[in-house]
Design a protein around this motif. Structure first.
Motif, PDB file in Angstrom:
ATOM      1  N   PRO A  55      -7.953 -17.443 -22.713  1.00 38.09           N
ATOM      2  CA  PRO A  55      -9.444 -16.406 -22.511  1.00 38.09           C
ATOM      3  C   PRO A  55      -9.540 -15.625 -21.085  1.00 38.09           C
ATOM      4  N   ASN A  56     -10.105 -15.206 -20.308  1.00 38.93           N
ATOM      5  CA  ASN A  56     -10.366 -14.695 -19.133  1.00 38.93           C
ATOM      6  C   ASN A  56      -9.545 -14.208 -18.318  1.00 38.93           C
ATOM      7  N   ALA A  57      -7.861 -13.501 -18.783  1.00 34.51           N
ATOM      8  CA  ALA A  57      -7.203 -13.603 -18.142  1.00 34.51           C
ATOM      9  C   ALA A  57      -6.985 -11.789 -17.282  1.00 34.51           C
ATOM     10  N   VAL A  58      -7.834 -11.318 -17.830  1.00 35.59           N
ATOM     11  CA  VAL A  58      -8.097 -10.066 -17.366  1.00 35.59           C
ATOM     12  C   VAL A  58      -8.957 -10.534 -15.756  1.00 35.59           C
ATOM     13  N   ALA A  59      -9.425 -11.163 -15.898  1.00 28.46           N
ATOM     14  CA  ALA A  59     -10.549 -11.642 -14.811  1.00 28.46           C
ATOM     15  C   ALA A  59      -9.878 -12.200 -13.671  1.00 28.46           C
ATOM     16  N   PHE A  60      -9.482 -13.326 -14.263  1.00 25.13           N
ATOM     17  CA  PHE A  60      -8.467 -13.991 -13.205  1.00 25.13           C
ATOM     18  C   PHE A  60      -7.237 -13.014 -13.134  1.00 25.13           C
ATOM     19  N   ALA A  61      -6.834 -12.964 -13.793  1.00 21.21           N
ATOM     20  CA  ALA A  61      -5.666 -11.659 -12.681  1.00 21.21           C
ATOM     21  C   ALA A  61      -6.144 -10.603 -11.102  1.00 21.21           C
ATOM     22  N   ARG A  62      -7.974  -9.808 -11.889  1.00 19.56           N
ATOM     23  CA  ARG A  62      -8.529  -9.356 -10.551  1.00 19.56           C
ATOM     24  C   ARG A  62      -8.514 -10.100  -9.736  1.00 19.56           C
ATOM     25  N   LEU A  63      -8.931 -11.334 -10.140  1.00 16.13           N
ATOM     26  CA  LEU A  63      -9.669 -12.196  -8.770  1.00 16.13           C
ATOM     27  C   LEU A  63      -8.483 -12.854  -7.942  1.00 16.13           C
ATOM     28  N   ILE A  64      -6.796 -13.409  -8.687  1.00 16.08           N
ATOM     29  CA  ILE A  64      -5.457 -12.862  -7.793  1.00 16.08           C
ATOM     30  C   ILE A  64      -5.233 -12.156  -7.140  1.00 16.08           C
ATOM     31  N   VAL A  65      -5.421 -11.090  -7.652  1.00 15.82           N
ATOM     32  CA  VAL A  65      -4.628 -10.181  -6.952  1.00 15.82           C
ATOM     33  C   VAL A  65      -5.947  -9.501  -5.656  1.00 15.82           C
ATOM     34  N   ALA A  66      -7.180 -10.542  -5.728  1.00 13.41           N
ATOM     35  CA  ALA A  66      -7.791  -9.752  -4.621  1.00 13.41           C
ATOM     36  C   ALA A  66      -7.673 -10.909  -3.909  1.00 13.41           C
ATOM     37  N   ASP A  67      -7.024 -12.012  -4.105  1.00 11.57           N
ATOM     38  CA  ASP A  67      -6.814 -13.403  -3.177  1.00 11.57           C
ATOM     39  C   ASP A  67      -5.462 -13.360  -2.701  1.00 11.57           C
ATOM     40  N   PHE A  68      -4.799 -12.502  -3.283  1.00  5.59           N
ATOM     41  CA  PHE A  68      -2.803 -12.103  -2.559  1.00  5.59           C
ATOM     42  C   PHE A  68      -3.253 -11.764  -1.627  1.00  5.59           C
ATOM     43  N   LYS A  69      -4.536 -10.058  -2.008  1.00 10.37           N
ATOM     44  CA  LYS A  69      -4.288  -9.430  -0.943  1.00 10.37           C
ATOM     45  C   LYS A  69      -5.230  -9.901   0.187  1.00 10.37           C
ATOM     46  N   ARG A  70      -6.138 -10.450   0.267  1.00 10.81           N
ATOM     47  CA  ARG A  70      -7.004 -11.575   1.557  1.00 10.81           C
ATOM     48  C   ARG A  70      -6.346 -12.442   2.392  1.00 10.81           C
ATOM     49  N   ASN A  71      -4.535 -12.860   1.572  1.00 12.82           N
ATOM     50  CA  ASN A  71      -3.714 -13.129   2.128  1.00 12.82           C
ATOM     51  C   ASN A  71      -2.413 -12.667   2.872  1.00 12.82           C
ATOM     52  N   GLY A  72      -2.792 -11.716   2.544  1.00 18.25           N
ATOM     53  CA  GLY A  72      -1.343 -10.549   2.933  1.00 18.25           C
ATOM     54  C   GLY A  72       0.140 -10.967   2.258  1.00 18.25           C
ATOM     55  N   ILE A  73      -0.578 -11.161   0.845  1.00 21.03           N
ATOM     56  CA  ILE A  73       0.764 -11.314  -0.014  1.00 21.03           C
ATOM     57  C   ILE A  73       0.687  -9.833  -0.961  1.00 21.03           C
ATOM     58  N   LEU A  74       2.094  -9.173  -1.233  1.00 16.16           N
ATOM     59  CA  LEU A  74       2.352  -8.204  -1.533  1.00 16.16           C
ATOM     60  C   LEU A  74       1.891  -8.093  -2.865  1.00 16.16           C
ATOM     61  N   VAL A  75       1.053  -7.355  -4.278  1.00 12.84           N
ATOM     62  CA  VAL A  75       1.237  -7.106  -5.165  1.00 12.84           C
ATOM     63  C   VAL A  75       1.825  -6.304  -5.682  1.00 12.84           C
ATOM     64  N   LYS A  76       3.072  -5.666  -6.769  1.00 13.52           N
ATOM     65  CA  LYS A  76       3.205  -5.373  -7.436  1.00 13.52           C
ATOM     66  C   LYS A  76       3.252  -5.341  -8.862  1.00 13.52           C
ATOM     67  N   SER A  77       3.751  -4.220  -9.788  1.00 12.37           N
ATOM     68  CA  SER A  77       3.382  -4.326 -10.772  1.00 12.37           C
ATOM     69  C   SER A  77       5.573  -4.932 -11.170  1.00 12.37           C
ATOM     70  N   GLY A  78       5.707  -5.247 -12.402  1.00 16.28           N
ATOM     71  CA  GLY A  78       6.782  -5.275 -12.392  1.00 16.28           C
ATOM     72  C   GLY A  78       8.030  -4.936 -13.296  1.00 16.28           C
ATOM     73  N   PHE A  79       6.402  -3.592 -13.810  1.00 14.83           N
ATOM     74  CA  PHE A  79       7.231  -2.387 -14.129  1.00 14.83           C
ATOM     75  C   PHE A  79       7.874  -1.332 -13.929  1.00 14.83           C
ATOM     76  N   GLY A  80       8.199  -0.207 -13.577  1.00 16.43           N
ATOM     77  CA  GLY A  80       8.805   0.690 -13.291  1.00 16.43           C
ATOM     78  C   GLY A  80       9.386   0.849 -12.190  1.00 16.43           C
ATOM     79  N   ASP A  81       9.348   2.369 -11.131  1.00 15.46           N
ATOM     80  CA  ASP A  81      10.579   2.078 -10.049  1.00 15.46           C
ATOM     81  C   ASP A  81       9.454   1.659  -9.323  1.00 15.46           C
ATOM     82  N   ASP A  82       9.977   0.710  -8.583  1.00 15.13           N
ATOM     83  CA  ASP A  82       8.251  -0.174  -7.026  1.00 15.13           C
ATOM     84  C   ASP A  82       9.229  -0.176  -6.186  1.00 15.13           C
ATOM     85  N   LYS A  83      10.080   1.262  -6.303  1.00  9.84           N
ATOM     86  CA  LYS A  83      10.424   1.380  -4.374  1.00  9.84           C
ATOM     87  C   LYS A  83       9.881   1.377  -3.021  1.00  9.84           C
TER      88      LYS A  83
END
Length: 83
Positions: A55-83
């Protein structure tokens, strides 16, 4: 001991957004997790997995991404070619 707690066990799944974000950010920044016992366990974290059926997985994901960005943590997809 660092193993995942069975989802059937009470307390194994965080429901509070602050707990979710704090655990994820703490795992990446400090390379440790807080066990269900409250004990800190050192670990090597490279990825975060968030279960979509939680429950609330999408909302949690958004909050985690926002917090990671605030803390300088790189966020990238696990899918595709992220070179």
């Amino acid at each position: 001991d660092g193993r995942l707690v069975p989802r059937s066990q009470l307390g194994s799944v965080y429901e509070d957004a602050n707990e979710v974000v704090n655990q994820a950010t703490n795992m990446v920044l400090h390379q440790k997790v807080i066990a269900i016992t409250g004990e800190e366990i050192a670990t090597r974290v490279q990825t975060i997995c968030l279960h979509g059926e939680t429950p609330n997985a999408v909302a949690f994901a958004r909050l985690i991404v926002a917090d990671f960005k605030r803390n300088g943590i790189l966020v990238k997809s696990g899918f595709g070619d992220d070179k």
